[in-house]
Design a protein around this motif. Structure first.
Motif, PDB file in Angstrom:
ATOM      1  N   PHE A  18       0.904  -1.105  -0.130  1.00  0.00           N
ATOM      2  CA  PHE A  18      -0.050  -0.146   0.056  1.00  0.00           C
ATOM      3  C   PHE A  18       0.816   1.262   0.123  1.00  0.00           C
ATOM      4  CE2 PHE A  18      -2.017  -3.252   2.577  1.00  0.00           C
ATOM      5  CZ  PHE A  18      -3.041  -3.739   1.555  1.00  0.00           C
ATOM      6  N   ASN A  19       2.197   1.236   0.379  1.00  0.00           N
ATOM      7  CA  ASN A  19       2.949   2.416   0.435  1.00  0.00           C
ATOM      8  C   ASN A  19       3.951   2.443  -0.880  1.00  0.00           C
ATOM      9  OD1 ASN A  19       5.558   3.912   1.224  1.00  0.00           O
ATOM     10  ND2 ASN A  19       4.356   4.106   3.244  1.00  0.00           N
ATOM     11  N   GLU A  20       3.789   3.370  -1.462  1.00  0.00           N
ATOM     12  CA  GLU A  20       4.613   3.317  -2.671  1.00  0.00           C
ATOM     13  C   GLU A  20       6.134   3.629  -2.385  1.00  0.00           C
ATOM     14  OE1 GLU A  20       4.935   6.194  -6.881  1.00  0.00           O
ATOM     15  OE2 GLU A  20       3.251   6.279  -5.487  1.00  0.00           O
ATOM     16  N   LYS A  21       6.407   4.190  -1.596  1.00  0.00           N
ATOM     17  CA  LYS A  21       8.094   4.403  -1.395  1.00  0.00           C
ATOM     18  C   LYS A  21       8.424   3.025  -0.641  1.00  0.00           C
ATOM     19  CE  LYS A  21       8.037   9.303  -0.188  1.00  0.00           C
ATOM     20  NZ  LYS A  21       8.012  10.202   0.561  1.00  0.00           N
ATOM     21  N   ALA A  22       7.695   2.326   0.058  1.00  0.00           N
ATOM     22  CA  ALA A  22       8.163   1.019   0.877  1.00  0.00           C
ATOM     23  C   ALA A  22       8.286   0.109  -0.331  1.00  0.00           C
ATOM     24  CB  ALA A  22       6.971   0.627   1.852  1.00  0.00           C
ATOM     25  N   ARG A  23       7.366  -0.029  -1.205  1.00  0.00           N
ATOM     26  CA  ARG A  23       7.004  -0.969  -2.451  1.00  0.00           C
ATOM     27  C   ARG A  23       8.595  -0.725  -3.347  1.00  0.00           C
ATOM     28  NH1 ARG A  23       2.311  -0.543  -3.699  1.00  0.00           N
ATOM     29  NH2 ARG A  23       2.461   1.252  -4.759  1.00  0.00           N
ATOM     30  N   LYS A  24       8.981   0.679  -3.538  1.00  0.00           N
ATOM     31  CA  LYS A  24       9.976   0.927  -4.232  1.00  0.00           C
ATOM     32  C   LYS A  24      11.324   0.193  -3.764  1.00  0.00           C
ATOM     33  CE  LYS A  24      12.760   4.682  -6.377  1.00  0.00           C
ATOM     34  NZ  LYS A  24      12.881   6.051  -6.651  1.00  0.00           N
ATOM     35  N   VAL A  25      11.470   0.481  -2.438  1.00  0.00           N
ATOM     36  CA  VAL A  25      12.674   0.011  -1.579  1.00  0.00           C
ATOM     37  C   VAL A  25      12.718  -1.448  -1.665  1.00  0.00           C
ATOM     38  CG1 VAL A  25      13.667  -0.024   0.742  1.00  0.00           C
ATOM     39  CG2 VAL A  25      13.047   2.227  -0.239  1.00  0.00           C
ATOM     40  N   THR A  26      11.459  -2.002  -1.505  1.00  0.00           N
ATOM     41  CA  THR A  26      11.259  -3.602  -1.044  1.00  0.00           C
ATOM     42  C   THR A  26      11.720  -4.363  -2.587  1.00  0.00           C
ATOM     43  OG1 THR A  26       9.927  -3.248   0.492  1.00  0.00           O
ATOM     44  CG2 THR A  26      10.124  -5.529  -0.711  1.00  0.00           C
ATOM     45  N   LEU A  27      11.339  -3.546  -3.664  1.00  0.00           N
ATOM     46  CA  LEU A  27      11.540  -4.124  -4.990  1.00  0.00           C
ATOM     47  C   LEU A  27      12.842  -4.118  -5.472  1.00  0.00           C
ATOM     48  CD1 LEU A  27       8.290  -3.104  -6.873  1.00  0.00           C
ATOM     49  CD2 LEU A  27       9.135  -5.319  -6.346  1.00  0.00           C
ATOM     50  N   GLU A  28      13.426  -2.859  -5.002  1.00  0.00           N
ATOM     51  CA  GLU A  28      15.062  -2.668  -5.210  1.00  0.00           C
ATOM     52  C   GLU A  28      15.890  -3.709  -4.566  1.00  0.00           C
ATOM     53  OE1 GLU A  28      18.692  -0.491  -6.348  1.00  0.00           O
ATOM     54  OE2 GLU A  28      16.651  -0.484  -7.250  1.00  0.00           O
ATOM     55  N   PHE A  29      15.605  -3.921  -3.170  1.00  0.00           N
ATOM     56  CA  PHE A  29      16.311  -4.863  -2.217  1.00  0.00           C
ATOM     57  C   PHE A  29      16.115  -6.254  -3.025  1.00  0.00           C
ATOM     58  CE2 PHE A  29      15.091  -8.126   0.854  1.00  0.00           C
ATOM     59  CZ  PHE A  29      16.341  -8.503   1.332  1.00  0.00           C
ATOM     60  N   LEU A  30      14.885  -6.618  -3.396  1.00  0.00           N
ATOM     61  CA  LEU A  30      14.556  -8.057  -4.092  1.00  0.00           C
ATOM     62  C   LEU A  30      15.287  -8.259  -5.157  1.00  0.00           C
ATOM     63  CD1 LEU A  30      10.806  -8.275  -3.215  1.00  0.00           C
ATOM     64  CD2 LEU A  30      12.864  -9.724  -1.975  1.00  0.00           C
ATOM     65  N   SER A  31      15.432  -7.038  -6.062  1.00  0.00           N
ATOM     66  CA  SER A  31      15.964  -7.268  -7.252  1.00  0.00           C
ATOM     67  C   SER A  31      17.647  -7.411  -7.003  1.00  0.00           C
ATOM     68  CB  SER A  31      15.912  -6.116  -7.995  1.00  0.00           C
ATOM     69  OG  SER A  31      16.581  -4.974  -7.694  1.00  0.00           O
ATOM     70  N   LYS A  32      18.261  -6.914  -6.030  1.00  0.00           N
ATOM     71  CA  LYS A  32      19.608  -7.192  -5.814  1.00  0.00           C
ATOM     72  C   LYS A  32      20.042  -8.284  -4.922  1.00  0.00           C
ATOM     73  CE  LYS A  32      20.605  -2.577  -7.458  1.00  0.00           C
ATOM     74  NZ  LYS A  32      21.091  -1.127  -7.027  1.00  0.00           N
ATOM     75  N   LEU A  33      19.005  -8.811  -4.238  1.00  0.00           N
ATOM     76  CA  LEU A  33      19.213  -9.821  -3.304  1.00  0.00           C
ATOM     77  C   LEU A  33      20.356 -10.841  -3.579  1.00  0.00           C
ATOM     78  CD1 LEU A  33      18.936 -10.787  -0.119  1.00  0.00           C
ATOM     79  CD2 LEU A  33      16.846 -11.894  -1.029  1.00  0.00           C
ATOM     80  N   ASP A  34      20.205 -11.536  -4.788  1.00  0.00           N
ATOM     81  CA  ASP A  34      21.036 -12.800  -4.950  1.00  0.00           C
ATOM     82  C   ASP A  34      22.636 -12.180  -5.209  1.00  0.00           C
ATOM     83  OD1 ASP A  34      18.893 -14.558  -5.188  1.00  0.00           O
ATOM     84  OD2 ASP A  34      18.561 -14.316  -7.208  1.00  0.00           O
ATOM     85  N   GLY A  35      22.688 -10.944  -5.653  1.00  0.00           N
ATOM     86  CA  GLY A  35      23.906 -10.396  -6.098  1.00  0.00           C
ATOM     87  C   GLY A  35      24.842  -9.993  -4.678  1.00  0.00           C
ATOM     88  N   LEU A  36      23.800  -9.580  -3.600  1.00  0.00           N
ATOM     89  CA  LEU A  36      24.439  -9.145  -2.504  1.00  0.00           C
ATOM     90  C   LEU A  36      24.690 -10.444  -1.681  1.00  0.00           C
ATOM     91  CD1 LEU A  36      22.092  -6.310  -1.698  1.00  0.00           C
ATOM     92  CD2 LEU A  36      24.213  -6.043  -2.061  1.00  0.00           C
ATOM     93  N   LEU A  37      24.031 -11.329  -1.754  1.00  0.00           N
ATOM     94  CA  LEU A  37      24.361 -12.923  -0.891  1.00  0.00           C
ATOM     95  C   LEU A  37      25.555 -13.286  -1.523  1.00  0.00           C
ATOM     96  CD1 LEU A  37      20.874 -14.349  -0.970  1.00  0.00           C
ATOM     97  CD2 LEU A  37      22.073 -13.620   1.207  1.00  0.00           C
ATOM     98  N   LYS A  38      25.625 -13.373  -2.819  1.00  0.00           N
ATOM     99  CA  LYS A  38      26.988 -13.917  -3.480  1.00  0.00           C
ATOM    100  C   LYS A  38      28.008 -12.938  -2.950  1.00  0.00           C
ATOM    101  CE  LYS A  38      27.187 -15.703  -7.445  1.00  0.00           C
ATOM    102  NZ  LYS A  38      26.985 -16.200  -9.119  1.00  0.00           N
ATOM    103  N   LYS A  39      28.085 -11.786  -3.037  1.00  0.00           N
ATOM    104  CA  LYS A  39      29.081 -10.903  -2.687  1.00  0.00           C
ATOM    105  C   LYS A  39      29.713 -11.066  -1.387  1.00  0.00           C
ATOM    106  CE  LYS A  39      30.026  -5.995  -1.886  1.00  0.00           C
ATOM    107  NZ  LYS A  39      29.357  -4.511  -2.007  1.00  0.00           N
ATOM    108  N   HIS A  40      28.747 -11.681  -0.470  1.00  0.00           N
ATOM    109  CA  HIS A  40      29.383 -11.679   1.095  1.00  0.00           C
ATOM    110  C   HIS A  40      29.348 -13.368   1.303  1.00  0.00           C
ATOM    111  CE1 HIS A  40      29.244  -7.652   1.992  1.00  0.00           C
ATOM    112  NE2 HIS A  40      28.098  -7.398   1.390  1.00  0.00           N
ATOM    113  N   GLY A  41      29.168 -14.177   0.181  1.00  0.00           N
ATOM    114  CA  GLY A  41      29.517 -15.589   0.639  1.00  0.00           C
ATOM    115  C   GLY A  41      28.268 -16.188   1.402  1.00  0.00           C
ATOM    116  N   ALA A  42      26.996 -15.523   1.151  1.00  0.00           N
ATOM    117  CA  ALA A  42      26.112 -15.933   1.939  1.00  0.00           C
ATOM    118  C   ALA A  42      24.974 -16.741   0.921  1.00  0.00           C
ATOM    119  CB  ALA A  42      25.303 -14.709   2.774  1.00  0.00           C
ATOM    120  N   LYS A  43      23.954 -17.510   1.681  1.00  0.00           N
ATOM    121  CA  LYS A  43      23.177 -18.331   0.965  1.00  0.00           C
ATOM    122  C   LYS A  43      21.559 -18.100   1.548  1.00  0.00           C
ATOM    123  CE  LYS A  43      22.117 -23.068  -0.490  1.00  0.00           C
ATOM    124  NZ  LYS A  43      22.608 -24.269  -0.346  1.00  0.00           N
TER     125      LYS A  43
END
Length: 105
Positions: A18-43
């Protein structure tokens, strides 16, 4: 490797549904999650949402606490903290628990 249980909550007014700003931040996070996990050796071992309670659960395996903390300091994760509160628990699995118990006298 240590396992981290990440429990996040947000208020209904900060819900990404329901919150446009929160949606934008969440979608940005989700789009980069795999790369961030890989960068830090996490799974990511698993992730779940309980929409009716505005609750999310993630289970992340990382090489160590330092790597997990560095992951948490990434801008995409820090941006989420404007909308979410977090509870983080470091946990061990049955094999680690068994080793620990066998070493205890």
């Amino acid at each position: 490797m240590p396992t981290f249980l990440v429990i996040s909550r947000h208020s209904p007014e900060n819900c990404a549904m329901f919150n446009e700003k929160a949606r934008k931040v969440t979608l940005e996070f989700l789009s980069k999650l795999d790369g961030l996990l890989k960068k830090h050796g996490a799974k990511l071992l698993g992730a779940w949402n309980v929409s009716s309670e505005h609750l999310s659960l993630m289970v992340i395996e990382a090489p160590n606490l330092a790597a997990f903390e560095k992951l948490g300091m990434e801008p995409e994760l820090l941006a989420l903290s404007a909308y979410e509160t977090y509870e983080i628990k470091m946990a061990i699995g049955p094999e680690e628990a068994k080793k620990m118990l066998q070493q205890t006298k």
